[in-house]
Motif scaffolding. Structure first.
Motif, PDB file in Angstrom:
ATOM      1  N   GLU A  92     -29.780  -9.435  56.483  1.00  0.00           N
ATOM      2  CA  GLU A  92     -28.495  -8.909  56.957  1.00  0.00           C
ATOM      3  C   GLU A  92     -27.392  -9.960  56.815  1.00  0.00           C
ATOM      4  O   GLU A  92     -26.267  -9.642  56.415  1.00  0.00           O
ATOM      5  CB  GLU A  92     -28.602  -8.450  58.412  1.00  0.00           C
ATOM      6  CG  GLU A  92     -27.349  -7.755  58.899  1.00  0.00           C
ATOM      7  CD  GLU A  92     -27.498  -7.148  60.283  1.00  0.00           C
ATOM      8  OE1 GLU A  92     -26.460  -6.949  60.939  1.00  0.00           O
ATOM      9  OE2 GLU A  92     -28.639  -6.861  60.699  1.00  0.00           O
ATOM     10  N   ASP A  93     -27.690 -11.220  57.112  1.00  0.00           N
ATOM     11  CA  ASP A  93     -26.718 -12.301  56.899  1.00  0.00           C
ATOM     12  C   ASP A  93     -26.310 -12.373  55.432  1.00  0.00           C
ATOM     13  O   ASP A  93     -25.128 -12.511  55.095  1.00  0.00           O
ATOM     14  CB  ASP A  93     -27.312 -13.664  57.296  1.00  0.00           C
ATOM     15  CG  ASP A  93     -27.565 -13.797  58.782  1.00  0.00           C
ATOM     16  OD1 ASP A  93     -26.854 -13.155  59.567  1.00  0.00           O
ATOM     17  OD2 ASP A  93     -28.490 -14.549  59.151  1.00  0.00           O
TER      18      ASP A  93
ATOM     19  N   HIS B  20     -31.208   8.564  55.318  1.00  0.00           N
ATOM     20  CA  HIS B  20     -30.398   7.873  54.314  1.00  0.00           C
ATOM     21  C   HIS B  20     -31.109   7.776  52.970  1.00  0.00           C
ATOM     22  O   HIS B  20     -30.477   7.440  51.969  1.00  0.00           O
ATOM     23  CB  HIS B  20     -30.042   6.461  54.789  1.00  0.00           C
ATOM     24  CG  HIS B  20     -28.981   6.442  55.846  1.00  0.00           C
ATOM     25  ND1 HIS B  20     -27.668   6.125  55.581  1.00  0.00           N
ATOM     26  CD2 HIS B  20     -29.030   6.708  57.169  1.00  0.00           C
ATOM     27  CE1 HIS B  20     -26.953   6.193  56.698  1.00  0.00           C
ATOM     28  NE2 HIS B  20     -27.769   6.548  57.680  1.00  0.00           N
ATOM     29  N   LEU B  21     -32.412   8.038  52.950  1.00  0.00           N
ATOM     30  CA  LEU B  21     -33.189   7.982  51.713  1.00  0.00           C
ATOM     31  C   LEU B  21     -33.676   9.378  51.352  1.00  0.00           C
ATOM     32  O   LEU B  21     -34.259  10.071  52.186  1.00  0.00           O
ATOM     33  CB  LEU B  21     -34.406   7.071  51.880  1.00  0.00           C
ATOM     34  CG  LEU B  21     -34.153   5.573  52.073  1.00  0.00           C
ATOM     35  CD1 LEU B  21     -35.471   4.855  52.325  1.00  0.00           C
ATOM     36  CD2 LEU B  21     -33.462   4.981  50.857  1.00  0.00           C
ATOM     37  N   PHE B  22     -33.441   9.762  50.081  1.00  0.00           N
ATOM     38  CA  PHE B  22     -33.841  11.090  49.619  1.00  0.00           C
ATOM     39  C   PHE B  22     -34.555  10.972  48.276  1.00  0.00           C
ATOM     40  O   PHE B  22     -34.349  10.020  47.527  1.00  0.00           O
ATOM     41  CB  PHE B  22     -32.614  11.998  49.477  1.00  0.00           C
ATOM     42  CG  PHE B  22     -31.737  12.029  50.703  1.00  0.00           C
ATOM     43  CD1 PHE B  22     -32.120  12.744  51.821  1.00  0.00           C
ATOM     44  CD2 PHE B  22     -30.548  11.327  50.735  1.00  0.00           C
ATOM     45  CE1 PHE B  22     -31.330  12.755  52.960  1.00  0.00           C
ATOM     46  CE2 PHE B  22     -29.747  11.330  51.866  1.00  0.00           C
ATOM     47  CZ  PHE B  22     -30.138  12.046  52.985  1.00  0.00           C
TER      48      PHE B  22
ATOM     49  N   GLY C 215     -21.018   2.393  51.964  1.00  0.00           N
ATOM     50  CA  GLY C 215     -20.473   3.747  51.953  1.00  0.00           C
ATOM     51  C   GLY C 215     -20.724   4.483  50.655  1.00  0.00           C
ATOM     52  O   GLY C 215     -20.020   5.434  50.325  1.00  0.00           O
ATOM     53  N   SER C 216     -21.733   4.060  49.903  1.00  0.00           N
ATOM     54  CA  SER C 216     -21.981   4.663  48.585  1.00  0.00           C
ATOM     55  C   SER C 216     -23.179   5.602  48.607  1.00  0.00           C
ATOM     56  O   SER C 216     -23.993   5.595  49.539  1.00  0.00           O
ATOM     57  CB  SER C 216     -22.230   3.571  47.542  1.00  0.00           C
ATOM     58  OG  SER C 216     -23.467   2.932  47.790  1.00  0.00           O
TER      59      SER C 216
ATOM     60  N   GLU D 220     -32.641  -1.127  53.184  1.00  0.00           N
ATOM     61  CA  GLU D 220     -32.712  -0.802  54.608  1.00  0.00           C
ATOM     62  C   GLU D 220     -31.459  -1.312  55.330  1.00  0.00           C
ATOM     63  O   GLU D 220     -30.876  -0.610  56.162  1.00  0.00           O
ATOM     64  CB  GLU D 220     -33.968  -1.425  55.233  1.00  0.00           C
ATOM     65  CG  GLU D 220     -34.120  -1.075  56.707  1.00  0.00           C
ATOM     66  CD  GLU D 220     -35.377  -1.647  57.336  1.00  0.00           C
ATOM     67  OE1 GLU D 220     -35.646  -1.319  58.506  1.00  0.00           O
ATOM     68  OE2 GLU D 220     -36.085  -2.428  56.664  1.00  0.00           O
ATOM     69  N   VAL D 221     -31.031  -2.524  54.981  1.00  0.00           N
ATOM     70  CA  VAL D 221     -29.806  -3.065  55.574  1.00  0.00           C
ATOM     71  C   VAL D 221     -28.590  -2.291  55.096  1.00  0.00           C
ATOM     72  O   VAL D 221     -27.706  -1.926  55.890  1.00  0.00           O
ATOM     73  CB  VAL D 221     -29.663  -4.565  55.236  1.00  0.00           C
ATOM     74  CG1 VAL D 221     -28.294  -5.091  55.676  1.00  0.00           C
ATOM     75  CG2 VAL D 221     -30.773  -5.370  55.898  1.00  0.00           C
ATOM     76  N   LEU D 222     -28.514  -2.016  53.796  1.00  0.00           N
ATOM     77  CA  LEU D 222     -27.363  -1.281  53.257  1.00  0.00           C
ATOM     78  C   LEU D 222     -27.246   0.103  53.892  1.00  0.00           C
ATOM     79  O   LEU D 222     -26.143   0.568  54.189  1.00  0.00           O
ATOM     80  CB  LEU D 222     -27.482  -1.156  51.734  1.00  0.00           C
ATOM     81  CG  LEU D 222     -27.172  -2.415  50.923  1.00  0.00           C
ATOM     82  CD1 LEU D 222     -27.542  -2.215  49.453  1.00  0.00           C
ATOM     83  CD2 LEU D 222     -25.711  -2.813  51.041  1.00  0.00           C
ATOM     84  N   CYS D 223     -28.379   0.747  54.101  1.00  0.00           N
ATOM     85  CA  CYS D 223     -28.362   2.099  54.678  1.00  0.00           C
ATOM     86  C   CYS D 223     -28.038   2.069  56.172  1.00  0.00           C
ATOM     87  O   CYS D 223     -27.218   2.858  56.653  1.00  0.00           O
ATOM     88  CB  CYS D 223     -29.703   2.790  54.447  1.00  0.00           C
ATOM     89  SG  CYS D 223     -30.002   3.250  52.713  1.00  0.00           S
ATOM     90  N   ASN D 224     -28.653   1.171  56.905  1.00  0.00           N
ATOM     91  CA  ASN D 224     -28.513   1.171  58.362  1.00  0.00           C
ATOM     92  C   ASN D 224     -27.235   0.501  58.855  1.00  0.00           C
ATOM     93  O   ASN D 224     -26.716   0.852  59.921  1.00  0.00           O
ATOM     94  CB  ASN D 224     -29.724   0.494  59.008  1.00  0.00           C
ATOM     95  CG  ASN D 224     -31.001   1.290  58.817  1.00  0.00           C
ATOM     96  OD1 ASN D 224     -30.964   2.505  58.631  1.00  0.00           O
ATOM     97  ND2 ASN D 224     -32.133   0.607  58.838  1.00  0.00           N
ATOM     98  N   LYS D 225     -26.719  -0.459  58.089  1.00  0.00           N
ATOM     99  CA  LYS D 225     -25.545  -1.218  58.540  1.00  0.00           C
ATOM    100  C   LYS D 225     -24.295  -0.963  57.698  1.00  0.00           C
ATOM    101  O   LYS D 225     -23.183  -1.253  58.149  1.00  0.00           O
ATOM    102  CB  LYS D 225     -25.853  -2.719  58.501  1.00  0.00           C
ATOM    103  CG  LYS D 225     -27.034  -3.151  59.376  1.00  0.00           C
ATOM    104  CD  LYS D 225     -26.741  -2.968  60.861  1.00  0.00           C
ATOM    105  CE  LYS D 225     -27.899  -3.484  61.708  1.00  0.00           C
ATOM    106  NZ  LYS D 225     -27.639  -3.346  63.161  1.00  0.00           N
ATOM    107  N   PHE D 226     -24.465  -0.437  56.491  1.00  0.00           N
ATOM    108  CA  PHE D 226     -23.334  -0.332  55.565  1.00  0.00           C
ATOM    109  C   PHE D 226     -23.128   1.084  55.032  1.00  0.00           C
ATOM    110  O   PHE D 226     -22.502   1.279  53.993  1.00  0.00           O
ATOM    111  CB  PHE D 226     -23.515  -1.319  54.403  1.00  0.00           C
ATOM    112  CG  PHE D 226     -23.373  -2.762  54.818  1.00  0.00           C
ATOM    113  CD1 PHE D 226     -22.158  -3.417  54.689  1.00  0.00           C
ATOM    114  CD2 PHE D 226     -24.443  -3.457  55.355  1.00  0.00           C
ATOM    115  CE1 PHE D 226     -22.017  -4.747  55.085  1.00  0.00           C
ATOM    116  CE2 PHE D 226     -24.316  -4.781  55.751  1.00  0.00           C
ATOM    117  CZ  PHE D 226     -23.097  -5.426  55.621  1.00  0.00           C
ATOM    118  N   ASN D 227     -23.650   2.088  55.746  1.00  0.00           N
ATOM    119  CA  ASN D 227     -23.368   3.500  55.452  1.00  0.00           C
ATOM    120  C   ASN D 227     -23.750   3.921  54.033  1.00  0.00           C
ATOM    121  O   ASN D 227     -23.093   4.764  53.416  1.00  0.00           O
ATOM    122  CB  ASN D 227     -21.870   3.789  55.661  1.00  0.00           C
ATOM    123  CG  ASN D 227     -21.400   3.397  57.043  1.00  0.00           C
ATOM    124  OD1 ASN D 227     -22.057   3.676  58.042  1.00  0.00           O
ATOM    125  ND2 ASN D 227     -20.255   2.722  57.109  1.00  0.00           N
TER     126      ASN D 227
END
Length: 774
Positions: free
Chosen positions: A179-180, A263-265, A404-405, A428-435
């Motif tokens: 995440e950092d 967030h995952l399909f 957001g993508s 996982e970080v992009l989906c959970n923290k960055f929409n």
């Protein structure tokens, strides 16, 4: 009472100092663009204070008299440097959790970022001279920062403060989280984007929301109508109805998902069942939902990624057709194609004003490479470079676009299993923290990025289709001569059938090609034989594929390497395949009886060995031992594989791959990320391994290539013209073994090997002065 600002940040070429841009305007402009961009991605709240401060601090050092004199062409020494003093100012101004990231982002907003001990070294005499000079403009700076910054000019003289960034980094080193790492790249990317965008367009790029699933549905109906006219009986086929069913299930599936939780399909359906249109329908439906249902009013970017440049043009053409069918203007600011062979062009279209602005040269390059577009079609390499080419300014500037993508991974099975773990952690970080949302698309679903399956009836669809059967002849490996004879006899016997023969190496494919073309039996029946490999340059490959697709009067025989596999929309009656991995075999099988309108297609798998090299299997030159062993184990007792069996075989294969996974670099990547060792990260993640045994050769093939070579040789054209000349030449580039270079008549032009067309056979490839033993 208004304040009269005097400090400048930039003076354009040919512009006087007094007409240059004010520092206050640049800093606030960069800040506004970065925050507006972040809001478009739904990244808001307290982080906006951090973005605000990083952007306002990034050019603090330009307030020195030395930099101001530099802008007047009166000084050009080291004291004009502004990155380091600005980084210390950011470190001073930012809250504790963000100090080190802000320091690093600001220090390298004009260069690459490879933090190490040297990165944090400083020249105290230089810094103090610059700081003393800046302090003279303290009153103006207080106005810019809306506070008294006098303390900074005292604290900068303290060596304890100067050592703090290194101490902070060292304390955190080896314990940075993924995440950092993601926040580091996101904030640095926003700064780079804001800095360059402020100078190029003066305002933030905003994704369009004029994207609807209905556009795809309308185009789909047009395609169905064209298919009915071309193949009148196709409407009666089960495949025709299955394609409709898949599209409807995908769109309905997106309507039902929980956007907060899911967030995952996945779209896991057989080859040739309309995956491209289905995933565009899913992505556009998802975009509509995200924009209208999110209280953050996220404006998503759709990032469609494909493993191979060989099919990107084909895919992008579908996107263009979708928009064209709906009367939409396909400017680059709306839909964008980005890969190594894309010519550099960028036009920004303002929907409200119905106005278009064309950008040129470096400005155009930045807009393209920053992905300033709503729908981007690109490659896996470009996507994963955006994440793992960490520390590279020219690549990471677009990292923010991942937030957001909606990321589409088409043919996801092409990602090497050794990277599964680290990619899953990043996403996982992009989906959970960055929409971020991810849609994987494949006929051979790996145990990777497993999310909500959008096609609920996919297992039934796999078991229903009966387009092909696979014949397994791998129990007894054979030489190429015997393989050639088997094919020749089959072609003779089945003159009403088309044939695709897929080999694992260029040299083995050339051997089979020569055998077929030299065969009296084949000549006597006048069969047309075509050839594809990496020695056929990309532009010619497109011509050959188009010829096969459009000429329905001839039953072609195509000899190819595995580049024919993923995404190439061609259809053959009979396919021969040298042994490979199950996912690769399945992709090849997808080129057989693709539209299910000619009975049942046949796919014949053989295991070919090289008699010149200790009977080594050709598959072993290309694929990993682990994957091949898993394949052999699974199919060894299966002489016939029906299409309905493929789903379960795929599952068994990827389970075996997971159990047998070879050395996984993910742990090493995690350690490099924990240390913020960006150079090591770049070194460890190589989606395409560099082949030091290969040499690139440009084929001077036609008037287009000659014109490009002239532009490059003359070297006096505009930047964009020269860059586009190089990119066009990529369409005529092939790679050959270095050991063959002595047998190839190339010239060296501007450091590149150029082969004249007289030494190139468009139907076979490079003409060598002697034949190498394969």
């Amino acid at each position: 009472m208004s304040f009269s600002f005097k400090l400048k940040s930039h003076v354009k070429e040919g512009e006087s100092f007094k007409d240059g841009q004010l520092l206050v305007d640049h800093l606030k402009g960069v800040r506004d663009i970065a925050i507006e961009t972040s809001r478009m991605h739904g990244i808001t709240g307290e982080i906006e204070d951090v973005i605000n401060m990083i952007c306002l601090c990034h050019d603090f050092g330009k307030a020195s008299e030395y930099f101001q004199r530099y802008l007047k062409d009166e000084y050009d020494g080291n004291l004009k440097n502004h990155g380091e003093i600005s980084a210390y100012f950011a470190y001073y101004m930012l809250p504790e959790p963000w100090k080190i990231i802000g320091f690093m982002a600001v220090k390298r907003h004009h260069g690459d970022l490879d933090p190490d001990r040297i990165f944090f070294d400083y020249n105290i005499d230089l810094l103090l001279k610059i700081a003393t000079s800046i302090e003279k403009n303290k009153i103006e700076l207080n106005e810019i920062y809306q506070q008294d910054i006098s303390e900074f000019f005292t604290i900068i003289k303290d060596e304890i403060f100067l050592k703090n960034p290194w101490k902070s980094f060292k304390k955190k080193m080896k314990s940075f989280t993924i995440e950092d790492f993601t926040w580091m790249q996101y904030l640095w990317s926003l700064l780079l984007t804001g800095d360059k965008t402020q100078l190029i367009r003066g305002k933030a790029y905003q994704n369009s929301t004029n994207v609807y699933e209905g556009y795809v549905d309308k185009y789909k109906e047009k395609v169905k109508h064209a298919l009915r006219e071309k193949f009148p009986k196709i409407e009666n086929t089960e495949l025709f109805h299955i394609r409709n069913q898949i599209y409807q299930e995908v769109v309905e599936g997106i309507k039902e998902v929980d956007l907060q939780k899911d967030h995952l399909f996945s779209i896991n359906v057989p080859t040739g069942t309309g995956k491209t249109l289905s995933v565009y329908g899913a992505a556009f439906q998802l975009l509509e939902r995200i924009y209208h249902e999110s209280d953050k009013k996220i404006r998503p970017t759709v990032i469609y990624t494909i493993p191979f440049t060989s099919v990107i043009d084909q895919n992008y053409q579908v996107l263009e057709d979708i928009f064209d069918s709906n009367g939409l203007k396909g400017f680059e600011s709306f839909i964008l194609k980005h890969h190594s062979m894309t010519e550099l062009n960028y036009t920004d279209y303002n929907e409200k004003m119905d106005e278009a602005t064309e950008y040129k040269n470096y400005d155009a390059r930045f807009c393209v490479e920053n992905w300033q577009s709503t729908v981007v079609t690109t490659t896996f390499v470009q996507l994963f470079n955006t994440i793992f080419q960490s520390g590279k300014n020219a690549v990471i500037n677009r990292f923010h676009k991942l937030a957001g993508s909606i990321i589409i991974l088409d043919e996801v099975q092409a990602i090497p299993p050794k990277y599964y773990d680290i990619i899953e952690q990043i996403f996982e970080v992009l989906c959970n923290k960055f929409n971020c949302y991810v849609i994987t698309v494949t006929a051979t679903k790996p145990l990777f990025l497993e999310g909500v399956e959008l096609v609920k009836s996919n297992v039934k669809i796999f078991s229903t289709l009966d387009r092909i059967q696979i014949e397994n002849h791998t129990a007894s490996p054979i030489y190429l001569d015997e393989f050639s004879q088997i094919i020749i006899e089959d072609i003779q016997e089945k003159q009403d059938k088309s044939f695709l023969i897929v080999l694992n190496t260029v040299k083995s494919s050339l051997k089979i090609l020569d055998d077929l073309r030299d065969s009296e039996a084949i000549r006597s029946i006048n069969r047309k034989i075509l050839y594809l490999s990496t020695e056929i340059h990309p532009q010619r490959r497109l011509e050959i594929i188009q010829q096969i697709k459009e000429d329905k009067d001839n039953k072609y025989v195509l000899v190819s390497t595995q580049l024919i596999e993923a995404g190439v929309d061609v259809d053959f009656d009979i396919v021969y395949r040298d042994f490979s991995t199950i996912d690769s075999i399945n992709q090849t099988a997808g080129r057989a009886n693709r539209n299910a309108i000619s009975g049942k297609g046949t796919v014949k798998i053989y295991s070919l060995i090289n008699e010149n090299h200790s009977d080594k299997k050709f598959a072993r030159y290309i694929y990993s031992e682990t994957l091949l062993d898993a394949t052999e184990e699974i199919i060894k007792d299966k002489s016939i594989i029906l299409e309905k069996d493929i789903y379960e075989i795929n599952k068994a294969y990827f389970k075996a791959v997971k159990e047998r996974k070879s050395k996984d670099p993910s742990k090493d990547l995690e350690e490099a990320i924990a240390a913020f060792n960006f150079g090591k990260i770049r070194e460890l993640f190589k989606l395409i391994e560099e082949n030091y045994q290969k040499e690139d050769v440009i084929i001077n093939y036609n008037e287009e290539t000659q014109k490009c070579l002239d532009i490059i040789e003359e070297g006096n054209g505009e930047y964009q013209e020269v860059l586009n000349a190089w990119r066009v030449l990529n369409k005529y580039k092939v790679s050959v073994n270095k050991e063959d270079m002595d047998n190839i008549n190339t010239l060296t032009i501007k450091g590149m090997h150029v082969l004249d067309k007289q030494y190139y056979d468009k139907d076979k490839g490079i003409i060598r002065t002697s034949t190498a033993v394969f």
